[in-house]
Design an enzyme around this catalytic site. Structure first.
Site, PDB file in Angstrom:
ATOM      1  N   ASN A   1     -12.765  -3.375   2.728  1.00 47.48           N
ATOM      2  CA  ASN A   1     -13.557  -2.345   2.783  1.00 47.48           C
ATOM      3  C   ASN A   1     -14.602  -2.093   1.761  1.00 47.48           C
ATOM      4  OD1 ASN A   1     -12.537  -0.820   5.129  1.00 47.48           O
ATOM      5  ND2 ASN A   1     -10.816   0.045   3.670  1.00 47.48           N
TER       6      ASN A   1
ATOM      7  N   HIS B   1     -10.316  -5.508  -3.081  1.00 44.34           N
ATOM      8  CA  HIS B   1      -8.837  -5.752  -2.633  1.00 44.34           C
ATOM      9  C   HIS B   1      -9.139  -6.072  -1.059  1.00 44.34           C
ATOM     10  CE1 HIS B   1      -9.954  -1.285  -2.321  1.00 44.34           C
ATOM     11  NE2 HIS B   1      -9.352  -1.490  -1.131  1.00 44.34           N
TER      12      HIS B   1
ATOM     13  N   ASP C   1       0.754  -1.458   0.039  1.00 42.46           N
ATOM     14  CA  ASP C   1      -0.069   0.084   0.111  1.00 42.46           C
ATOM     15  C   ASP C   1       1.080   1.211  -0.260  1.00 42.46           C
ATOM     16  OD1 ASP C   1      -3.222   0.501   1.062  1.00 42.46           O
ATOM     17  OD2 ASP C   1      -1.913   2.260   1.048  1.00 42.46           O
TER      18      ASP C   1
ATOM     19  N   GLN D   1     -14.086   2.181   1.462  1.00 38.56           N
ATOM     20  CA  GLN D   1     -13.698   2.055   0.391  1.00 38.56           C
ATOM     21  C   GLN D   1     -13.420   3.137  -0.599  1.00 38.56           C
ATOM     22  OE1 GLN D   1     -15.865  -0.855  -1.904  1.00 38.56           O
ATOM     23  NE2 GLN D   1     -14.340  -1.218  -3.438  1.00 38.56           N
ATOM     24  N   SER D   2     -12.156   3.125  -1.092  1.00 42.84           N
ATOM     25  CA  SER D   2     -11.874   4.425  -1.966  1.00 42.84           C
ATOM     26  C   SER D   2     -11.433   4.111  -3.558  1.00 42.84           C
ATOM     27  CB  SER D   2     -10.700   5.430  -1.133  1.00 42.84           C
ATOM     28  OG  SER D   2      -9.489   4.697  -1.043  1.00 42.84           O
ATOM     29  N   VAL D   3     -10.888   2.804  -3.435  1.00 44.37           N
ATOM     30  CA  VAL D   3     -10.556   2.142  -4.954  1.00 44.37           C
ATOM     31  C   VAL D   3     -11.507   1.117  -5.130  1.00 44.37           C
ATOM     32  CG1 VAL D   3      -9.003   1.296  -6.235  1.00 44.37           C
ATOM     33  CG2 VAL D   3      -8.160   3.009  -4.502  1.00 44.37           C
TER      34      VAL D   3
HETATM   35  P1  AMP Z   1      -9.720   1.376   0.293  1.00 39.58           P
HETATM   36  O1  AMP Z   1      -9.837   2.649   1.118  1.00 39.58           O
HETATM   37  O2  AMP Z   1     -10.359  -0.020   1.226  1.00 39.58           O
HETATM   38  O3  AMP Z   1     -10.478   1.533  -0.937  1.00 39.58           O
HETATM   39  O4  AMP Z   1      -8.331   1.297   0.045  1.00 39.58           O
HETATM   40  C1  AMP Z   1      -7.506   1.652  -1.089  1.00 39.58           C
HETATM   41  C2  AMP Z   1      -6.117   1.543  -0.687  1.00 39.58           C
HETATM   42  O5  AMP Z   1      -5.269   1.865  -2.038  1.00 39.58           O
HETATM   43  C3  AMP Z   1      -5.608   2.742   0.381  1.00 39.58           C
HETATM   44  O6  AMP Z   1      -5.126   2.047   1.518  1.00 39.58           O
HETATM   45  C4  AMP Z   1      -4.685   3.578  -0.567  1.00 39.58           C
HETATM   46  O7  AMP Z   1      -3.418   4.014   0.261  1.00 39.58           O
HETATM   47  C5  AMP Z   1      -4.047   2.433  -1.406  1.00 39.58           C
HETATM   48  N1  AMP Z   1      -3.482   2.906  -2.839  1.00 39.58           N
HETATM   49  C6  AMP Z   1      -3.979   3.986  -3.677  1.00 39.58           C
HETATM   50  N2  AMP Z   1      -3.527   3.990  -4.697  1.00 39.58           N
HETATM   51  C7  AMP Z   1      -2.485   3.375  -4.741  1.00 39.58           C
HETATM   52  C8  AMP Z   1      -1.250   2.996  -5.228  1.00 39.58           C
HETATM   53  N3  AMP Z   1      -1.252   3.569  -6.446  1.00 39.58           N
HETATM   54  N4  AMP Z   1      -0.558   2.002  -5.114  1.00 39.58           N
HETATM   55  C9  AMP Z   1      -0.742   1.457  -3.795  1.00 39.58           C
HETATM   56  N5  AMP Z   1      -1.535   1.536  -2.836  1.00 39.58           N
HETATM   57  C10 AMP Z   1      -2.554   2.551  -3.515  1.00 39.58           C
END
Ligand code: AMP
Length: 113
Positions: A86, A99, A30, A93-95
């Site tokens: 998440n 995952h 991460d 969840q942000s992405v």
């Molecule tokens: P979530 O908030 O559960 O969707 O987790 C998304 C995670 O992706 C967060 O912990 C971010 O720090 C991580 N993240 C976002 N962009 C990248 C990236 N390019 N490489 C590695 N981790 C990332």
């Protein structure tokens, strides 16, 4: 190019610190770690969230969990770790590419924030 950053990482179009890979998934560090070991395990296939999985993804989900266990051993965090999935904006969840977070290397409090 896809707008999904995890698809870009899977395709090799966006740099990442890969720690292990399988035929169906990729594990990388991460970029904003919340613990000494913080690794994301993502399916190669784009699935937006756990809400979008179906019965046919059962094996894949099992492989993601087993990957987390294997990686925890390889990374030296042994049997004390947390797996987070998440689901939905309200849960952090942000992405929107499914995952697992694998967190370890420090004491992890409960309940989470
Ligand atoms: P979530 O908030 O559960 O969707 O987790 C998304 C995670 O992706 C967060 O912990 C971010 O720090 C991580 N993240 C976002 N962009 C990248 C990236 N390019 N490489 C590695 N981790 C990332």
């Amino acid at each position: 190019m896809t707008e999904c950053i995890f698809c870009q990482i899977v395709e090799g179009d966006l740099a990442s610190d890969v720690v292990r890979e399988g035929s169906e998934w990729l594990a990388f560090r991460d970029s904003n770690p919340q613990a000494p070991i913080h690794i994301l395990i993502v399916p190669r296939q784009h699935i937006a969230s756990l809400e979008k999985v179906s019965e046919q993804n059962s094996l894949l989900l099992g492989h993601l969990l087993l990957a987390a266990k294997t990686i925890s051993q390889e990374q030296g965090i042994g049997s004390d770790y947390r797996i987070v999935l998440n689901t939905g904006e309200g849960a952090g969840q942000s992405v929107f590419h499914l995952h697992l977070h694998l967190l370890g290397g420090r004491a992890l409090g409960w309940p989470p924030g």
